[in-house]
Design an enzyme around this catalytic site. Structure first.
Site, PDB file in Angstrom:
ATOM      1  N   ASP A 280      11.720  -6.770 -17.108  1.00 57.93           N
ATOM      2  CA  ASP A 280      10.651  -5.949 -16.534  1.00 57.93           C
ATOM      3  C   ASP A 280      10.382  -4.756 -17.445  1.00 57.93           C
ATOM      4  O   ASP A 280      11.040  -3.722 -17.342  1.00 57.93           O
ATOM      5  CB  ASP A 280      11.053  -5.477 -15.127  1.00 57.93           C
ATOM      6  CG  ASP A 280       9.953  -4.649 -14.461  1.00 57.93           C
ATOM      7  OD1 ASP A 280       8.821  -4.633 -15.010  1.00 57.93           O
ATOM      8  OD2 ASP A 280      10.217  -4.052 -13.403  1.00 57.93           O
ATOM      9  N   LYS A 287       7.324   1.050 -18.730  1.00 61.69           N
ATOM     10  CA  LYS A 287       8.440   1.930 -18.379  1.00 61.69           C
ATOM     11  C   LYS A 287       8.812   2.818 -19.559  1.00 61.69           C
ATOM     12  O   LYS A 287       8.495   2.486 -20.708  1.00 61.69           O
ATOM     13  CB  LYS A 287       9.672   1.065 -18.029  1.00 61.69           C
ATOM     14  CG  LYS A 287       9.578   0.364 -16.693  1.00 61.69           C
ATOM     15  CD  LYS A 287      10.877  -0.372 -16.398  1.00 61.69           C
ATOM     16  CE  LYS A 287      10.795  -1.112 -15.082  1.00 61.69           C
ATOM     17  NZ  LYS A 287      10.717  -0.230 -13.902  1.00 61.69           N
ATOM     18  N   ASP A 298      16.611  -7.620 -13.942  1.00 65.48           N
ATOM     19  CA  ASP A 298      15.642  -7.599 -12.839  1.00 65.48           C
ATOM     20  C   ASP A 298      15.523  -8.978 -12.162  1.00 65.48           C
ATOM     21  O   ASP A 298      14.617  -9.211 -11.368  1.00 65.48           O
ATOM     22  CB  ASP A 298      14.283  -7.104 -13.361  1.00 65.48           C
ATOM     23  CG  ASP A 298      13.439  -6.447 -12.285  1.00 65.48           C
ATOM     24  OD1 ASP A 298      14.005  -6.064 -11.241  1.00 65.48           O
ATOM     25  OD2 ASP A 298      12.214  -6.327 -12.473  1.00 65.48           O
ATOM     26  N   ASP A 357       3.902  -2.103 -12.799  1.00 70.57           N
ATOM     27  CA  ASP A 357       5.367  -2.092 -12.732  1.00 70.57           C
ATOM     28  C   ASP A 357       5.867  -2.418 -11.318  1.00 70.57           C
ATOM     29  O   ASP A 357       7.050  -2.654 -11.115  1.00 70.57           O
ATOM     30  CB  ASP A 357       5.875  -0.718 -13.180  1.00 70.57           C
ATOM     31  CG  ASP A 357       7.356  -0.724 -13.527  1.00 70.57           C
ATOM     32  OD1 ASP A 357       7.927  -1.825 -13.625  1.00 70.57           O
ATOM     33  OD2 ASP A 357       7.922   0.371 -13.693  1.00 70.57           O
ATOM     34  N   GLU A 359       5.744  -5.093  -9.783  1.00 69.65           N
ATOM     35  CA  GLU A 359       5.454  -6.522  -9.927  1.00 69.65           C
ATOM     36  C   GLU A 359       6.292  -7.398  -8.995  1.00 69.65           C
ATOM     37  O   GLU A 359       5.888  -8.508  -8.666  1.00 69.65           O
ATOM     38  CB  GLU A 359       5.685  -6.968 -11.389  1.00 69.65           C
ATOM     39  CG  GLU A 359       7.132  -7.297 -11.784  1.00 69.65           C
ATOM     40  CD  GLU A 359       8.101  -6.136 -11.651  1.00 69.65           C
ATOM     41  OE1 GLU A 359       7.644  -4.983 -11.649  1.00 69.65           O
ATOM     42  OE2 GLU A 359       9.317  -6.380 -11.540  1.00 69.65           O
ATOM     43  N   ARG A 361       7.013  -7.195  -5.825  1.00 69.91           N
ATOM     44  CA  ARG A 361       6.368  -7.529  -4.545  1.00 69.91           C
ATOM     45  C   ARG A 361       5.241  -8.539  -4.736  1.00 69.91           C
ATOM     46  O   ARG A 361       4.928  -9.300  -3.839  1.00 69.91           O
ATOM     47  CB  ARG A 361       5.902  -6.240  -3.854  1.00 69.91           C
ATOM     48  CG  ARG A 361       4.847  -5.483  -4.585  1.00 69.91           C
ATOM     49  CD  ARG A 361       4.786  -4.019  -4.145  1.00 69.91           C
ATOM     50  NE  ARG A 361       5.872  -3.228  -4.707  1.00 69.91           N
ATOM     51  CZ  ARG A 361       6.029  -1.920  -4.512  1.00 69.91           C
ATOM     52  NH1 ARG A 361       5.186  -1.254  -3.731  1.00 69.91           N
ATOM     53  NH2 ARG A 361       7.027  -1.268  -5.059  1.00 69.91           N
TER      54      ARG A 361
END
Ligand code: BES
Ligand code: ZN
Ligand code: ZN
Length: 519
Positions: A280, A287, A298, A357, A359, A361
Site C-alpha cells: 500500500d 504515503k 497490508d 489511500d 483503498e 474499504r
C-alpha cells in the site's frame, strides 16, 4: 505450515528421570513448600536448588527465570526455573508466554533437546490437556524466526530446538495431553503460516504470488480453491476493487477458498474475508516515505484468513467455511485512480474516491458483495484498515465492530480462548455523516481526524446486507515493533487463532453441543 521444529511429545515419566540438554521447571510464586517435582529435583541436587533460589532474586513471579547447572546430579546439562506468577492467576496465555520465553532462552544457549515438567500440581486450575495445548502453542509461536533472506553469516546462529518432551508421571494425564499438543500445534503452525506471508517482501509476494500460495495451502489441506482474474472481476462489476488495482503493473486476484466440513451441500455457515493489499503506497494520495516499507504487511488480514483456513481444514472442523480474499497492489502511476474518481461497486453502489489511500474499504466492498452471493449466514472480516484504530488502542487490542450481538459474543469468546485481545468500538447511525458525498452514494473518507476507524467500519456496513457481521481492524496488532512473550518482532499473524476458535465454537453449536471437547 511445515511441521517445523521442535517435535513435541509426552513422556509418562517423572521429570527427574529425563535425559535432555535442559529441563524446564515451572514454579509458582509465593509457595513456601515446593510441590513435586521441584522437591524431588531439589533433593537430587542435595538442596542446591533451594539454596540457589534463596541467594537469588527469583521468587516465581511471572516471567522470572533462574538457570542452574546440576553438575552431574541430574541427567540434564541445564535446569531452568521459570516463574508462573500466583497459582490462582495462571491462565493458558500465561503458560504460552512463559513457555515461549523459556524456550527462546534455551535456544540462545544452544540447547537442542528440552524437557518440561508438567505435573498436575504445578498448574493451579488448568487441566492437563489445556496446559499441553498452551505449551505446544507457546513453544511453536515463540520459536518462530523468519530468516529466509539472510545469508548464513547474518543469521541468528543458534540452532533449532529439536525436541520438547512433556514429562508427566500420570499415564492418564499424559494421554490427555496428546490431543492438546496436536491442537496447539495446528493453531501455532497456522499462525506461523500467516506470519511467513506477512514477512515476505512485496516484490516477491505480489497478488498473483499470494494466490499461488493460497492454492498451495488448499492442495495441502484439502480445501477447494478458485482464483478470479481481472476479466472475471470486470464481468462481475467489481469496479471498486479494480479501481484500486488499476495503478499497478501487478494484476489483481480474487481468491476464494472453501472448507466443506460437513456433508450439508448448503450455504457456508461462515465466510471469512481478509484484506490482501500486498503493498500500500497510498496510490496518488501517496504515503510519506518514512515507515512505508511496513506496508508490505497490508495483507495481514488475508494472511490470517489463509492461515485460519489451513488450521480449520487440519482440525477437520465439521463446518462449511468459505474465504474471500481480494488481493491487489495500491500504487501511484499514470494509470492509477485519482482522488475525485467515482467507481461503482458490484452491488451498484457508487463511491466517490476522496483519498486513494483509503483503498482497503474499496476492495472489501466488492469482496463483501461476492461473499453475499455465496449466501453466508455470517461474515467476519480481518483488515489492516486504519491508523485510527492505532490511535485508539495502540498495538495491544484489535478493534472490533459488529452488527449482531450473538456473533459478537462468539468472536469475543474466541479471542479470549486464543489470548488475542479485542475491544469493541461503536457503529452508531450518527457516524453516517462521515460518508455523505455530494455526487455519489458514498465517499470513501471524510471527517479528517474524527473517528476514522468508525468511519471505515460504517463504510463496510453498507455492503454486508442482512448478514451477521464482525469487522476486525488489525492495523495496530498485525506487526509488533518489539518481541514480547510468544509474539516475535515483526508479523504476529494476529486473528488466525481467533478465527479457528470461532469455527470450532460454531461447529460445536451446530452439532447441538454434543461435541464438548475443550479446545
Ligand atoms: N493500510 C492502511 C492503514 C494504515 C494507516 C497504515 C496508517 C499505516 C498508517 C490503510 O489503507 C490506510 O492507508 N488508511 C488511511 C486512510 C485515510 C487515508 C483515510 C489511514 O487510516 O490513515
Ligand atoms: Zn491505504
Ligand atoms: Zn491499506
Amino acid at each position: 505450515m511445515t511441521p517445523g521444529p521442535p517435535r513435541i511429545t509426552t513422556v509418562a515419566q517423572d521429570a527427574l528421570a529425563c535425559r535432555a540438554d535442559a529441563l524446564v521447571l515451572p514454579v509458582t510464586e509465593g509457595g513456601r513448600l515446593l510441590p513435586e517435582p521441584a522437591r524431588a529435583v531439589d533433593t537430587a541436587l542435595a538442596g542446591g536448588m533451594t539454596t540457589a533460589i534463596r541467594r537469588s532474586a527469583f521468587r516465581g513471579k511471572l516471567s522470572e527465570r533462574l538457570l542452574l547447572h546440576p553438575m552431574g546430579r541430574l541427567a540434564v546439562e541445564q535446569l531452568l526455573l521459570v516463574g508462573l506468577g500466583k497459582a490462582s492467576e495462571i491462565t493458558p496465555d500465561r503458560v504460552r508466554l512463559v513457555t515461549a520465553e523459556a524456550l527462546r532462552h534455551l535456544r540462545a544457549i544452544r540447547a537442542r533437546t528440552v524437557a518440561i515438567a508438567v505435573h498436575d500440581a504445578i498448574w493451579g486450575p488448568l487441566g492437563s490437556e489445556t496446559v499441553a495445548q498452551a505449551i505446544s502453542e507457546g513453544a511453536l509461536l515463540g520459536l518462530y524466526r523468519f530468516d529466509l533472506y539472510r545469508g548464513k553469516q547474518n543469521r541468528d546462529r543458534s540452532p533449532e530446538i529439536e525436541s520438547l518432551a512433556l514429562h508427566c508421571p500420570d499415564r492418564g494425564a499424559a494421554r490427555a495431553m496428546r490431543h492438546g499438543i496436536v491442537v496447539g500445534g495446528v493453531l501455532a503452525k497456522a499462525t506461523n503460516l500467516a506470519r511467513d506471508l506477512i514477512n515476505e517482501p512485496a516484490n516477491i509476494l505480489t497478488p498473483a504470488e499470494l494466490a499461488a500460495r493460497a492454492k498451495r495451502v488448499a492442495r495441502r489441506y484439502g480445501l477447494s480453491a478458485r482464483v478470479l482474474d481481472r476479466g472475471a472481476m470486470r464481468r462481475l462489476g467489481m469496479r471498486a476493487l479494480l479501481g484500486v488495482a488499476q495503478g499497478s503493473a501487478n494484476p489483481p486476484q480474487l481468491i476464494i477458498l472453501r472448507h466443506r466440513g460437513t456433508d450439508d451441500p448448503g450455504k457456508p455457515a461462515l465466510v471469512l474475508v481478509g484484506k490482501g493489499v500486498t503493498f500500500d503506497a497510498g496510490g496518488i494520495s501517496i504515503k510519506a516515505s518514512e515507515g512505508m516499507e511496513t506496508m508490505k504487511g497490508d495483507m495481514g488480514g488475508a494472511a490470517a484468513v489463509i492461515g485460519a483456513m489451513a488450521g480449520i481444514a487440519a482440525l477437520r472442523v465439521p463446518l462449511h467455511v468459505a474465504a474471500v480474499i481480494p488481493a491487489v497492489e495500491n500504487m501511484p502511476s499514470g494509470t492509477a485512480q485519482r482522488p475525485g474518481d467515482i467507481v461503482r461497486a458490484m452491488d451498484g453502489t457508487t463511491i466517490e474516491v476522496i483519498n486513494t489511500d483509503a483503498e482497503g474499504r474499496l476492495i472489501l466492498a466488492d469482496a463483501f458483495c461476492y461473499a453475499g452471493r455465496l449466501g453466508a449466514k455470517r461474515l467476519v472480516d480481518v483488515a489492516t484498515l486504519t491508523g485510527g484504530v492505532v490511535v485508539a488502542l495502540g498495538s495491544i487490542r484489535t478493534g472490533f465492530f459488529s452488527n449482531d450481538r450473538a456473533l459478537a459474543e462468539r468472536v469475543l469468546a474466541a479471542g479470549e480462548a486464543a489470548g488475542e485481545k479485542l475491544w469493541e468500538l461503536p457503529l452508531d447511525d450518527e457516524y453516517e455523516e462521515l460518508l455523505k458525498s455530494d455526487c455519489a452514494d458514498l465517499k470513501n473518507t471524510g471527517g479528517g481526524k474524527k473517528a476514522p476507524a468508525i468511519g471505515a467500519a460504517r463504510f463496510l456496513k453498507h455492503f454486508v446486507g442482512d448478514t451477521s457481521w464482525v469487522h476486525l481492524d488489525i492495523q495496530g496488532t498485525s506487526l509488533q515493533e518489539q518481541e514480547h512473550g510468544y509474539q516475535p518482532k515483526g508479523a504476529t499473524g494476529v486473528m488466525t487463532r481467533t478465527l479457528i476458535h470461532l469455527a470450532l465454537n460454531l461447529a460445536q453449536n451446530a452439532s447441538g453441543g454434543t461435541r464438548n471437547r475443550s479446545w
